[in-house]
Motif scaffolding. Structure first.
Motif, mmCIF file in Angstrom:
data_model
loop_
_atom_site.group_PDB
_atom_site.id
_atom_site.type_symbol
_atom_site.label_atom_id
_atom_site.label_comp_id
_atom_site.label_asym_id
_atom_site.label_seq_id
_atom_site.Cartn_x
_atom_site.Cartn_y
_atom_site.Cartn_z
ATOM 1 N N GLU A 1 -11.789 10.808 0.977
ATOM 2 C CA GLU A 1 -13.074 10.106 1.109
ATOM 3 C C GLU A 1 -12.818 8.622 0.910
ATOM 4 N N GLY A 2 -12.751 7.889 2.024
ATOM 5 C CA GLY A 2 -12.449 6.462 1.930
ATOM 6 C C GLY A 2 -11.115 6.239 1.253
ATOM 7 N N VAL A 3 -11.079 5.327 0.281
ATOM 8 C CA VAL A 3 -9.868 5.108 -0.507
ATOM 9 C C VAL A 3 -10.068 5.638 -1.929
ATOM 10 N N ASP A 4 -11.016 6.546 -2.073
ATOM 11 C CA ASP A 4 -11.326 7.101 -3.394
ATOM 12 C C ASP A 4 -10.563 8.407 -3.637
ATOM 13 N N ASN A 5 -10.796 8.976 -4.797
ATOM 14 C CA ASN A 5 -10.182 10.234 -5.239
ATOM 15 C C ASN A 5 -8.684 10.028 -5.544
ATOM 16 N N HIS A 6 -8.086 11.020 -6.203
ATOM 17 C CA HIS A 6 -6.776 10.748 -6.763
ATOM 18 C C HIS A 6 -5.957 12.014 -7.030
ATOM 19 N N PHE A 7 -4.645 11.880 -6.844
ATOM 20 C CA PHE A 7 -3.667 12.928 -7.144
ATOM 21 C C PHE A 7 -2.702 12.372 -8.187
ATOM 22 N N SER A 8 -2.311 13.194 -9.148
ATOM 23 C CA SER A 8 -1.355 12.726 -10.153
ATOM 24 C C SER A 8 -0.361 13.828 -10.497
ATOM 25 N N LEU A 9 0.767 13.411 -11.048
ATOM 26 C CA LEU A 9 1.817 14.336 -11.459
ATOM 27 C C LEU A 9 2.407 13.845 -12.766
ATOM 28 N N ALA A 10 2.318 14.670 -13.800
ATOM 29 C CA ALA A 10 2.858 14.311 -15.115
ATOM 30 C C ALA A 10 4.379 14.382 -15.095
ATOM 31 N N LEU A 11 5.002 13.473 -15.834
ATOM 32 C CA LEU A 11 6.461 13.440 -15.967
ATOM 33 C C LEU A 11 6.837 13.558 -17.439
ATOM 34 N N ASN B 1 -1.023 1.655 -19.427
ATOM 35 C CA ASN B 1 0.002 0.657 -19.131
ATOM 36 C C ASN B 1 0.792 1.060 -17.882
ATOM 37 N N ILE B 2 1.048 0.111 -16.986
ATOM 38 C CA ILE B 2 1.836 0.364 -15.789
ATOM 39 C C ILE B 2 3.308 0.289 -16.170
ATOM 40 N N LEU B 3 4.018 1.409 -15.999
ATOM 41 C CA LEU B 3 5.434 1.478 -16.351
ATOM 42 C C LEU B 3 6.324 1.187 -15.146
ATOM 43 N N GLU B 4 5.870 1.594 -13.959
ATOM 44 C CA GLU B 4 6.598 1.317 -12.715
ATOM 45 C C GLU B 4 5.592 1.127 -11.599
ATOM 46 N N GLY B 5 5.845 0.120 -10.755
ATOM 47 C CA GLY B 5 4.976 -0.098 -9.595
ATOM 48 C C GLY B 5 4.271 -1.435 -9.642
ATOM 49 N N ASP B 6 3.930 -1.927 -8.462
ATOM 50 C CA ASP B 6 3.269 -3.226 -8.345
ATOM 51 C C ASP B 6 1.758 -3.105 -8.189
ATOM 52 N N GLU B 7 1.257 -1.884 -8.099
ATOM 53 C CA GLU B 7 -0.163 -1.666 -7.865
ATOM 54 C C GLU B 7 -0.891 -1.322 -9.164
ATOM 55 N N THR B 8 -2.192 -1.111 -9.068
ATOM 56 C CA THR B 8 -3.001 -0.759 -10.232
ATOM 57 C C THR B 8 -3.590 0.638 -10.052
ATOM 58 N N VAL B 9 -4.215 1.137 -11.125
ATOM 59 C CA VAL B 9 -4.831 2.470 -11.111
ATOM 60 C C VAL B 9 -6.339 2.304 -11.232
ATOM 61 N N GLU B 10 -7.072 2.968 -10.365
ATOM 62 C CA GLU B 10 -8.539 2.913 -10.405
ATOM 63 C C GLU B 10 -9.047 3.517 -11.714
ATOM 64 N N THR C 1 -11.719 5.385 -12.775
ATOM 65 C CA THR C 1 -12.074 6.799 -12.895
ATOM 66 C C THR C 1 -10.849 7.679 -12.747
ATOM 67 N N ALA C 2 -9.893 7.245 -11.934
ATOM 68 C CA ALA C 2 -8.646 7.999 -11.788
ATOM 69 C C ALA C 2 -7.932 8.082 -13.126
ATOM 70 N N PHE C 3 -7.833 6.961 -13.809
ATOM 71 C CA PHE C 3 -7.135 6.949 -15.094
ATOM 72 C C PHE C 3 -7.846 7.828 -16.119
ATOM 73 N N PHE C 4 -9.154 7.674 -16.254
ATOM 74 C CA PHE C 4 -9.857 8.416 -17.302
ATOM 75 C C PHE C 4 -9.857 9.928 -17.061
ATOM 76 N N ILE C 5 -9.988 10.335 -15.805
ATOM 77 C CA ILE C 5 -9.959 11.773 -15.519
ATOM 78 C C ILE C 5 -8.565 12.335 -15.731
ATOM 79 N N HIS C 6 -7.571 11.704 -15.125
ATOM 80 C CA HIS C 6 -6.228 12.281 -15.127
ATOM 81 C C HIS C 6 -5.528 12.148 -16.477
ATOM 82 N N SER C 7 -5.692 11.025 -17.146
ATOM 83 C CA SER C 7 -5.027 10.859 -18.443
ATOM 84 C C SER C 7 -5.541 11.875 -19.450
ATOM 85 N N GLU C 8 -6.861 12.074 -19.487
ATOM 86 C CA GLU C 8 -7.439 13.010 -20.445
ATOM 87 C C GLU C 8 -7.058 14.452 -20.099
ATOM 88 N N MET C 9 -7.038 14.770 -18.827
ATOM 89 C CA MET C 9 -6.711 16.136 -18.436
ATOM 90 C C MET C 9 -5.235 16.444 -18.655
#
Length: 248
Positions: A26-36, A73-82, A84-92
């Motif tokens: 949906e546009g540039v919204d929504n997010h996928f993440s993978l824990a390391l 905190n951004i550990l690797e990468g030149d971009e930022t995290v949206e 809602t993406a951070f709050f949903i994925h970090s907590e989950m």
């Protein structure tokens, strides 16, 4: 770069590009993440890769994935995290150890079910039966997830399930790998599509006997992973031929 992290970036970029191809974005919204794992090799959900803010899923690459920690905190990468993406994925990731990979979308047919009062994916069709006993429902819409409390509330709703339907919002699939989680996302949308189409006729849905459901649950417990493996390998092969730039 660590080979495992490199492969994780590739798999995540592949899944995002295919989600766009399938119309799950949906546009540039929504997010996928993978824990390391942390530096000591233990998986605690404190570090995760996630798609970059403002990028369309069809243009993401392995190197554009952002590695961040549970404090944002951004550990690797030149971009930022949206946000809602951070709050949903970090907590989950922190609260649900089984959610190594998390995919959140507003995909059309599954989201349509979240708009119905007491909307549920009925166990009346083969694809739906892949999820029998694996779905949790959050029947309270809490607004945009712009703080950790809303992310934590969502995490509390999924419990020991792997799929979460968010009322008036969308869906989340989780799993041990990118391929397992993406396979669920794809087949969840297929199951929801068939159900919305069937409901649109106004006729009663068929029912499947409990003994057949139990038998199919047992079959799915081993078959789902096999399907996910061959599905994702095929998707990766195709994308490497057609859009090799995603590997960069």
């Amino acid at each position: 770069m660590n080979t495992d992290i490199r492969q994780a970036r590739i798999d995540l970029a592949c899944s995002l590009r295919w989600a766009a191809r399938y119309g799950l974005n949906e546009g540039v919204d929504n997010h996928f993440s993978l824990a390391l794992p942390d530096d000591d090799g233990v998986m605690r959900g404190n570090r995760f890769l996630i798609n970059p803010f403002g990028w369309h899923w069809s243009e993401v690459t392995a190197s554009s994935m952002v590695l961040c920690d549970g404090d944002g905190n951004i550990l690797e990468g030149d971009e930022t995290v949206e946000d809602t993406a951070f709050f949903i994925h970090s907590e989950m990731h922190k609260a649900v150890p089984s959610a190594v990979c998390i995919m959140h979308t507003h995909q059309p047919y599954a989201t349509a079910l979240t708009l119905l009062e007491d909307g549920r994916l009925e166990m009346c069709e083969q694809n739906a039966l892949m999820f029998d006993g694996r779905i949790a429902y959050d029947d309270e819409y809490g607004g945009l997830a712009l703080d950790e409390n809303e992310g934590a509330r969502m995490a509390s709703k999924i419990g020991n399930k792997s799929v979460l339907f968010l009322a008036c919002h969308g869906v989340i699939t989780t799993g041990p790998t990118v391929q397992d989680t993406f396979n669920d996302l794809y087949y969840l949308e297929r199951a929801a599509k068939f159900q919305v189409l069937a409901k649109s006729t106004g006729r009663k849905l068929r029912s499947i006997p409990e003994e057949t459901r139990a038998h199919t649950r047992q079959q799915a417990s081993t078959e789902n992973a096999r399907v996910a493996d061959r599905h994702f390998k095929a998707l990766r092969r195709m994308l490497e031929k057609e859009e090799p730039e995603f590997l960069n």
